[in-house]
Design a protein around this motif. Structure first.
Motif, PDB file in Angstrom:
ATOM      1  N   LYS A 112       0.950  -1.331   0.108  1.00 27.91           N
ATOM      2  CA  LYS A 112       0.070  -0.104  -0.106  1.00 27.91           C
ATOM      3  C   LYS A 112       0.812   1.307  -0.046  1.00 27.91           C
ATOM      4  O   LYS A 112       0.581   2.434  -0.627  1.00 27.91           O
ATOM      5  CB  LYS A 112      -0.844  -0.143   1.349  1.00 27.91           C
ATOM      6  CG  LYS A 112      -1.942   1.043   1.378  1.00 27.91           C
ATOM      7  CD  LYS A 112      -2.859   0.779   2.335  1.00 27.91           C
ATOM      8  CE  LYS A 112      -2.869   1.856   3.357  1.00 27.91           C
ATOM      9  NZ  LYS A 112      -3.494   1.821   4.810  1.00 27.91           N
ATOM     10  N   GLU A 148      -2.199   4.236  -8.389  1.00 22.87           N
ATOM     11  CA  GLU A 148      -3.053   3.030  -7.912  1.00 22.87           C
ATOM     12  C   GLU A 148      -2.782   1.894  -8.799  1.00 22.87           C
ATOM     13  O   GLU A 148      -1.778   1.969  -9.531  1.00 22.87           O
ATOM     14  CB  GLU A 148      -4.567   3.578  -8.530  1.00 22.87           C
ATOM     15  CG  GLU A 148      -5.063   4.584  -8.016  1.00 22.87           C
ATOM     16  CD  GLU A 148      -6.518   5.116  -8.478  1.00 22.87           C
ATOM     17  OE1 GLU A 148      -7.081   4.324  -8.982  1.00 22.87           O
ATOM     18  OE2 GLU A 148      -6.938   6.274  -8.316  1.00 22.87           O
ATOM     19  N   GLU A 149      -3.243   0.633  -8.118  1.00 27.32           N
ATOM     20  CA  GLU A 149      -2.940  -0.546  -8.611  1.00 27.32           C
ATOM     21  C   GLU A 149      -2.942  -0.749 -10.139  1.00 27.32           C
ATOM     22  O   GLU A 149      -2.053  -1.265 -10.851  1.00 27.32           O
ATOM     23  CB  GLU A 149      -3.512  -1.588  -7.883  1.00 27.32           C
ATOM     24  CG  GLU A 149      -3.062  -3.135  -8.136  1.00 27.32           C
ATOM     25  CD  GLU A 149      -3.532  -4.047  -7.372  1.00 27.32           C
ATOM     26  OE1 GLU A 149      -3.696  -5.292  -7.436  1.00 27.32           O
ATOM     27  OE2 GLU A 149      -4.592  -3.809  -6.244  1.00 27.32           O
ATOM     28  N   TYR A 171       2.250   2.295  -3.489  1.00 26.49           N
ATOM     29  CA  TYR A 171       1.315   2.862  -4.158  1.00 26.49           C
ATOM     30  C   TYR A 171       1.048   4.582  -3.724  1.00 26.49           C
ATOM     31  O   TYR A 171       1.197   5.447  -4.441  1.00 26.49           O
ATOM     32  CB  TYR A 171      -0.206   2.400  -4.202  1.00 26.49           C
ATOM     33  CG  TYR A 171      -0.122   1.048  -5.010  1.00 26.49           C
ATOM     34  CD1 TYR A 171       0.238   0.868  -6.237  1.00 26.49           C
ATOM     35  CD2 TYR A 171      -0.468   0.013  -4.344  1.00 26.49           C
ATOM     36  CE1 TYR A 171       0.249  -0.263  -6.907  1.00 26.49           C
ATOM     37  CE2 TYR A 171      -0.554  -1.253  -4.680  1.00 26.49           C
ATOM     38  CZ  TYR A 171      -0.387  -1.287  -6.180  1.00 26.49           C
ATOM     39  OH  TYR A 171      -0.291  -2.552  -6.846  1.00 26.49           O
TER      40      TYR A 171
END
Length: 192
Positions: free
Chosen positions: A24, A33-34, A27
């Motif tokens: 997390k 974002e993923e 990012y």
């Protein structure tokens, strides 16, 4: 939570599956974002500053080939155009035949540290400039003020040898003492 405190993100590339997983905090540091990583790794290189892309590419290729660690600093381009400085460490592990199994690494946001380093470098530059000006002042005081005083002392000593008049010798002595006091004061300034 410890990754958040350290501003340190992690990632792992599994060569068997071709999948990359990110923490997390990873990012968060990259401000992405993923889904932004659903692109080939070669395109992810565009996240880096153009001047740093060769270093990043070489580091990753070298670590895969040699299967040792790497570490470097680089600049990341944020989606809004800002630049962040990162420090990254990674390593590649392989099987018994030397084929890479996975590549893993960390990325740490060092932007504030780099700003502090630049500020310190600027301060050092200003101090060097001030020191150079002080050196000029010391040279000026030493040569431009002390040289005339030395000349005056020489003239006074010659005058003392050329006269027997007590009043004149008294005046010359006062001049000599005042010049020595002034020279001592200049010496004190130079020492300071």
């Amino acid at each position: 939570e410890s990754q958040e405190v350290a501003q340190l993100g992690t990632w792992v590339l599994d060569f068997k599956t071709g999948k990359t997983t990110h923490s997390k905090e990873f990012y968060k540091i990259l401000e992405r974002e993923e889904k932004d990583f659903d692109i080939p790794v070669s395109e992810q290189l565009l996240f880096f500053h153009p001047d740093d892309r060769a270093l990043v590419s070489e580091s990753f290729m070298n670590v895969i080939q040699v299967q040792k660690g790497y570490q470097f600093e680089a600049r990341l381009l944020m989606p809004d155009g800002r630049v962040k400085n990162i420090f990254t460490i990674g390593r590649c592990s392989g099987d018994e035949n030397g084929f890479p199994i996975r590549l893993l690494g960390t990325v740490q946001d060092i932007t504030e540290r780099k700003k502090a380093e630049r500020k310190l470098e600027n301060s050092i530059g200003e101090l060097r400039k001030a020191n150079a000006e002080l050196d000029k002042f010391v040279y000026s005081v030493s040569h431009d003020l002390r040289a005339p005083l030395s000349s005056m002392l020489g003239v006074i000593e010659i005058s003392e040898d050329d006269t027997t008049d007590e009043i004149m010798l008294s005046h010359l002595s006062m001049l000599k003492n005042n010049i020595k006091k002034l020279d001592g004061f200049i010496s004190d300034i130079l020492d300071y």
